[in-house]
Design a protein around this motif. Structure first.
Motif, mmCIF file in Angstrom:
data_model
loop_
_atom_site.group_PDB
_atom_site.id
_atom_site.type_symbol
_atom_site.label_atom_id
_atom_site.label_comp_id
_atom_site.label_asym_id
_atom_site.label_seq_id
_atom_site.Cartn_x
_atom_site.Cartn_y
_atom_site.Cartn_z
ATOM 1 N N PRO A 72 0.797 -1.237 0.000
ATOM 2 C CA PRO A 72 0.000 0.000 0.000
ATOM 3 C C PRO A 72 0.829 1.287 0.000
ATOM 4 C CG PRO A 72 -0.966 -1.587 1.494
ATOM 5 C CD PRO A 72 0.360 -2.150 1.058
ATOM 6 N N THR A 73 2.106 1.217 0.409
ATOM 7 C CA THR A 73 2.923 2.429 0.376
ATOM 8 C C THR A 73 3.193 2.898 -1.049
ATOM 9 O OG1 THR A 73 5.049 1.257 0.437
ATOM 10 C CG2 THR A 73 4.038 1.853 2.565
ATOM 11 N N SER B 229 2.040 -5.820 -10.941
ATOM 12 C CA SER B 229 3.120 -5.410 -10.033
ATOM 13 C C SER B 229 2.965 -6.080 -8.676
ATOM 14 C CB SER B 229 3.136 -3.889 -9.857
ATOM 15 O OG SER B 229 3.645 -3.271 -11.006
ATOM 16 N N LEU B 230 1.746 -6.143 -8.180
ATOM 17 C CA LEU B 230 1.499 -6.812 -6.900
ATOM 18 C C LEU B 230 1.914 -8.278 -6.985
ATOM 19 C CD1 LEU B 230 0.396 -6.950 -4.009
ATOM 20 C CD2 LEU B 230 -1.884 -7.335 -4.996
ATOM 21 N N GLU C 62 0.953 1.833 -9.536
ATOM 22 C CA GLU C 62 -0.337 2.189 -8.943
ATOM 23 C C GLU C 62 -0.739 1.089 -7.973
ATOM 24 O OE1 GLU C 62 -2.148 4.995 -9.412
ATOM 25 O OE2 GLU C 62 -0.475 5.729 -10.631
ATOM 26 N N ILE C 63 -1.453 1.450 -6.938
ATOM 27 C CA ILE C 63 -1.891 0.472 -5.944
ATOM 28 C C ILE C 63 -2.833 -0.563 -6.552
ATOM 29 C CG2 ILE C 63 -3.855 1.775 -5.065
ATOM 30 C CD1 ILE C 63 -2.774 0.801 -2.211
ATOM 31 N N THR C 64 -3.446 -0.221 -7.670
ATOM 32 C CA THR C 64 -4.370 -1.131 -8.351
ATOM 33 C C THR C 64 -3.671 -1.995 -9.412
ATOM 34 O OG1 THR C 64 -4.902 0.628 -9.920
ATOM 35 C CG2 THR C 64 -6.350 0.386 -8.000
#
Length: 141
Positions: free
Chosen positions: A102-103, A118-119, A112-114
């Motif tokens: 989330p950082t 990448s996640l 982007e957090i979305t």
């Protein structure tokens, strides 16, 4: 003391593997996981300084060694965990990765957090970091 130094060395090895893995992923895919790994934009005062890449890598390695020493401390407190070193380090590292993702919302340079891809890379990289640590801990015992 000798085992503590070995644990720190394991953190250094795992941290370097994660560094090179994320640098390769970012160069191959354009997903900014390496940039995110080294990002300190969100830390007050420190985030205002433009550090050279090698210094940012050193920051990451300090965190990697700290994580390894934390896992080592867990083993010292609970010796029965030695047989599950790989699982515990992998799951623990993924949890750390989840808590840090989330950082990414705090910087314009990071994914982007979305950004699901990448996640995914971020969590896979942290799972590999944990598996490396756990494997090295298992070899020690």
């Amino acid at each position: 003391m000798k085992r503590t130094l070995w644990a720190a060395g394991y953190g250094l090895i795992g941290g370097l593997i994660l560094t090179f893995l994320f640098k390769w992923i970012e160069s191959a895919t354009g997903e900014k996981v390496y940039t995110f790994l080294l990002n300190v934009d969100y830390i007050p005062v420190v985030g205002d300084i433009a550090f050279q890449e090698w210094i940012e890598v050193l920051f990451h390695l300090v965190v990697s060694v700290s994580v390894a020493l934390g896992f080592y401390l867990m083993y010292r407190l609970r010796p029965s965990w030695e047989k599950r070193a790989i699982t515990i380090c992998t799951v623990g590292s993924v949890i750390i990765g989840i808590s840090l993702f989330p950082t990414t919302a705090l910087s314009d340079r990071t994914p982007e957090i979305t950004d699901g891809l990448s996640l995914l890379y971020w969590l896979l990289g942290h799972a590999i970091f944990g598996a490396v640590l756990g494997t090295l801990f298992r070899f020690e015992t």
